[in-house]
Design an enzyme around this catalytic site. Sequence first.
Site, PDB file in Angstrom:
ATOM      1  N   SER A 244       0.809  -1.214   0.000  1.00 32.31           N
ATOM      2  CA  SER A 244       0.000   0.000   0.000  1.00 32.31           C
ATOM      3  C   SER A 244       0.842   1.263   0.000  1.00 32.31           C
ATOM      4  O   SER A 244       0.462   2.271  -0.610  1.00 32.31           O
ATOM      5  CB  SER A 244      -0.942  -0.003   1.211  1.00 32.31           C
TER       6      SER A 244
ATOM      7  N   HIS B  41       0.469   4.380   4.301  1.00 32.00           N
ATOM      8  CA  HIS B  41      -0.181   5.105   3.214  1.00 32.00           C
ATOM      9  C   HIS B  41       0.325   6.542   3.138  1.00 32.00           C
ATOM     10  O   HIS B  41       0.625   7.050   2.050  1.00 32.00           O
ATOM     11  CB  HIS B  41      -1.696   5.088   3.411  1.00 32.00           C
TER      12      HIS B  41
END
Length: 290
Positions: free
Chosen positions: A193, A238
């Site tokens: 991610s 993230h």
Amino acid sequence: MTTQPPVPPAPGQPGAGAVPTCYRHPDRETYVRCQRCERSICPDCMRDAAVGHQCVECVQQGNKTVRQAKAVFGGRAVTVPRVTWTLLALNVLAYLAEIADQQAVITGFAMHSAAVGLLGEWWRLLTGAFLHAPPGGGLGFTHILFNMWALYAIGPELERRLGHLRFAVLYLLSALGGSVAVYLLGIAAVGASGAIYGLFGALFVVSKRLGYDPRGVVWLIAINVALTFFIGLSWQAHLGGLVVGAATAAAFAYAPEKNRDVVQWAAAAGIFIVLMLAVLVLPPFAAIAG
């Protein structure tokens, strides 16, 4: 008075009654000439040209002076996004390894702040970005499926804009940025991610640089950020990947034309050094809170 008989012309040389032969294959008759050097050439030595044919040597010589096509922001032009396919394959192979021996793979290669800081297991900063939530866990197969779909959807376009090597550096630096953020602000995480969010940030920067409307990318980022907190994913990875990906893409996209390669690679090296210094110098937040 005696006279000498006429000497016949050498094969391939002009002369009365001479049959032209290929300059590379003197035993082959031909009436075709190279458009550049005008030597006789047989079918095996012919290469199609804009007008007529050229010989092998003239084509090779011409190729040396042809300027190689380049990607928009440097590097060679990309026709097949090989780096994207390679990254997809590596992630899938890592997931298959998890299925085969989940305990060993997660224990030895997942990103964990304590293992990096206390044990010096630096490889986790990168290997953790190629692992995903194991089968049977909370996310199950959806974790790797979403990340690989995102890589498949936007990876080829960015690779064509940046070139193979710059795209690979963007992906790896974004993955590293996500892991460093986990090290500083979290405890443990797995998944690509961080790298994927880096591609989101890069897509926004590239869209702005090329004059495209970036609102679609903004919505994409906003939706994924909302899902991050709604589902309870690693916001640290993230956020770190997004910031580093955008910074790396900005260095590639906005580098001046003069000495562009030098500026781009110096900026990428600088980002890497900053990330490494952050791990070396700054203590994890969990350690401070404790």
